[in-house]
Design a protein around this motif. Structure first.
Motif, PDB file in Angstrom:
ATOM      1  N   TYR A   1     -13.160   6.281  -5.465  1.00  0.00           N
ATOM      2  CA  TYR A   1     -14.234   5.790  -4.591  1.00  0.00           C
ATOM      3  C   TYR A   1     -14.735   4.441  -5.103  1.00  0.00           C
ATOM      4  O   TYR A   1     -14.539   4.089  -6.271  1.00  0.00           O
ATOM      5  N   ASP A  57     -12.571   5.199   4.937  1.00  0.00           N
ATOM      6  CA  ASP A  57     -11.402   5.514   4.116  1.00  0.00           C
ATOM      7  C   ASP A  57     -10.472   4.308   4.083  1.00  0.00           C
ATOM      8  O   ASP A  57     -10.260   3.661   5.119  1.00  0.00           O
ATOM      9  N   ASP A  84      -7.106   8.038  -1.647  1.00  0.00           N
ATOM     10  CA  ASP A  84      -6.377   8.870  -2.609  1.00  0.00           C
ATOM     11  C   ASP A  84      -4.982   8.300  -2.803  1.00  0.00           C
ATOM     12  O   ASP A  84      -4.448   7.615  -1.924  1.00  0.00           O
ATOM     13  N   VAL A 136     -13.472   5.373   0.134  1.00  0.00           N
ATOM     14  CA  VAL A 136     -12.748   6.465  -0.520  1.00  0.00           C
ATOM     15  C   VAL A 136     -11.260   6.294  -0.228  1.00  0.00           C
ATOM     16  O   VAL A 136     -10.880   5.827   0.872  1.00  0.00           O
ATOM     17  N   SER A 147     -12.272   6.667 -10.463  1.00  0.00           N
ATOM     18  CA  SER A 147     -11.576   7.932 -10.233  1.00  0.00           C
ATOM     19  C   SER A 147     -12.598   9.054 -10.077  1.00  0.00           C
ATOM     20  O   SER A 147     -13.539   9.174 -10.862  1.00  0.00           O
ATOM     21  N   THR A 164      -2.474  14.199  -6.895  1.00  0.00           N
ATOM     22  CA  THR A 164      -3.154  13.110  -6.186  1.00  0.00           C
ATOM     23  C   THR A 164      -4.509  12.869  -6.832  1.00  0.00           C
ATOM     24  O   THR A 164      -5.230  13.819  -7.146  1.00  0.00           O
ATOM     25  N   THR A 165      -4.828  11.591  -7.051  1.00  0.00           N
ATOM     26  CA  THR A 165      -6.132  11.225  -7.607  1.00  0.00           C
ATOM     27  C   THR A 165      -6.976  10.583  -6.515  1.00  0.00           C
ATOM     28  O   THR A 165      -6.492   9.717  -5.775  1.00  0.00           O
ATOM     29  N   PHE A 166      -8.224  11.046  -6.417  1.00  0.00           N
ATOM     30  CA  PHE A 166      -9.167  10.496  -5.434  1.00  0.00           C
ATOM     31  C   PHE A 166     -10.003   9.416  -6.106  1.00  0.00           C
ATOM     32  O   PHE A 166     -10.461   9.596  -7.239  1.00  0.00           O
TER      33      PHE A 166
END
Ligand SMILES: CC(C)(COP(=O)(O)OP(=O)(O)OC[C@H]1O[C@@H](n2cnc3c(N)ncnc32)[C@H](O)[C@@H]1OP(=O)(O)O)[C@@H](O)C(=O)NCCC(=O)NCCS
Length: 180
Positions: free
Chosen positions: A176, A98, A136, A134, A154, A172-174
């Motif tokens: 990767y 992360d 966010d 990853v 996204s 919140t946008t995750f």
């Protein structure tokens, strides 16, 4: 801040030996970002002791080899920005990490400091044998453009996932990134 910026990693020895000085320098950056309205886990007002306790915990994790801590510093040694790579993951995700707490002091923004930190975090991930990253971030915030520029994708948005420092809900946008 008008100095040149360099990015470096805090190793376990430095985290142990310079923990107090580093915690204070990093608390300055964290408090500045939260006071500037960044949604990065903390609410307003953010007491200095709470910020210091957070960084002490991060430095302890660095000494245990669970996190990589990167600093962007001026030539005078002032911390302008920081980001972390959380390498300690469950047994079935040894290849993943992360990215967390990307923070640049308001005095040092819009000069490419975060861009340098993103390049360095990719290298730190490769060095740690990680190839899936990853993170966010607040939907629609400045950081979204940064991550898109750095090759992140996204994965979707969760409405009302967190609060802004003033208590308002934020989506919140995750994101990767797969490293080659
Ligand atoms: C998001 C954040 C990390 C970006 O830091 P930064 O160092 O200003 O980022 P950069 O300088 O790399 O890029 C910012 C902008 O400056 C521009 N820029 C970069 N170098 C530049 C230069 N030399 N001259 C002029 N503009 C420049 C970039 O193109 C970018 O433009 P955009 O906003 O239109 O996309 C910073 O705003 C921040 O700390 N925000 C609060 C904390 C936060 O939200 N963190 C994310 C948590 S997930």
């Amino acid at each position: 801040m008008s100095d040149a910026i360099t990015v470096r990693r805090v190793d376990a020895d430095e985290a142990r030996e310079r923990g107090a000085a580093l915690s204070h320098a990093l608390a300055d950056v964290l408090i500045d970002c939260v006071e500037g309205g960044a949604s990065v886990s903390f609410m307003l007002p953010l007491p200095r002791e709470k910020a210091l306790a957070f960084w002490r915990g991060v430095l302890a994790a660095v000494t245990r080899g669970e996190r990589v801590l990167l600093l962007a510093e001026t030539t005078a040694g002032r911390v302008a920005g920081t980001v972390q790579l959380i390498t300690a993951q469950p047994d079935n995700q040894p290849h993943r990490a992360d990215v967390a707490k990307m923070l640049v002091h308001r005095d040092a923004r819009r000069r490419g400091v975060a861009g340098l930190l993103m390049k360095a975090v990719d290298q730190a991930a490769r060095d740690a044998g990680k190839n899936v990253l990853v993170l966010d971030t607040v939907t629609g915030g400045d950081a979204e453009r940064l991550y898109q520029r750095a090759g992140w994708h996204s994965a979707g948005t969760v409405p009302k996932y967190a609060l802004m420092p003033d208590g308002a809900y934020c989506a919140t946008t995750f994101f990767y990134k797969h490293l080659a």
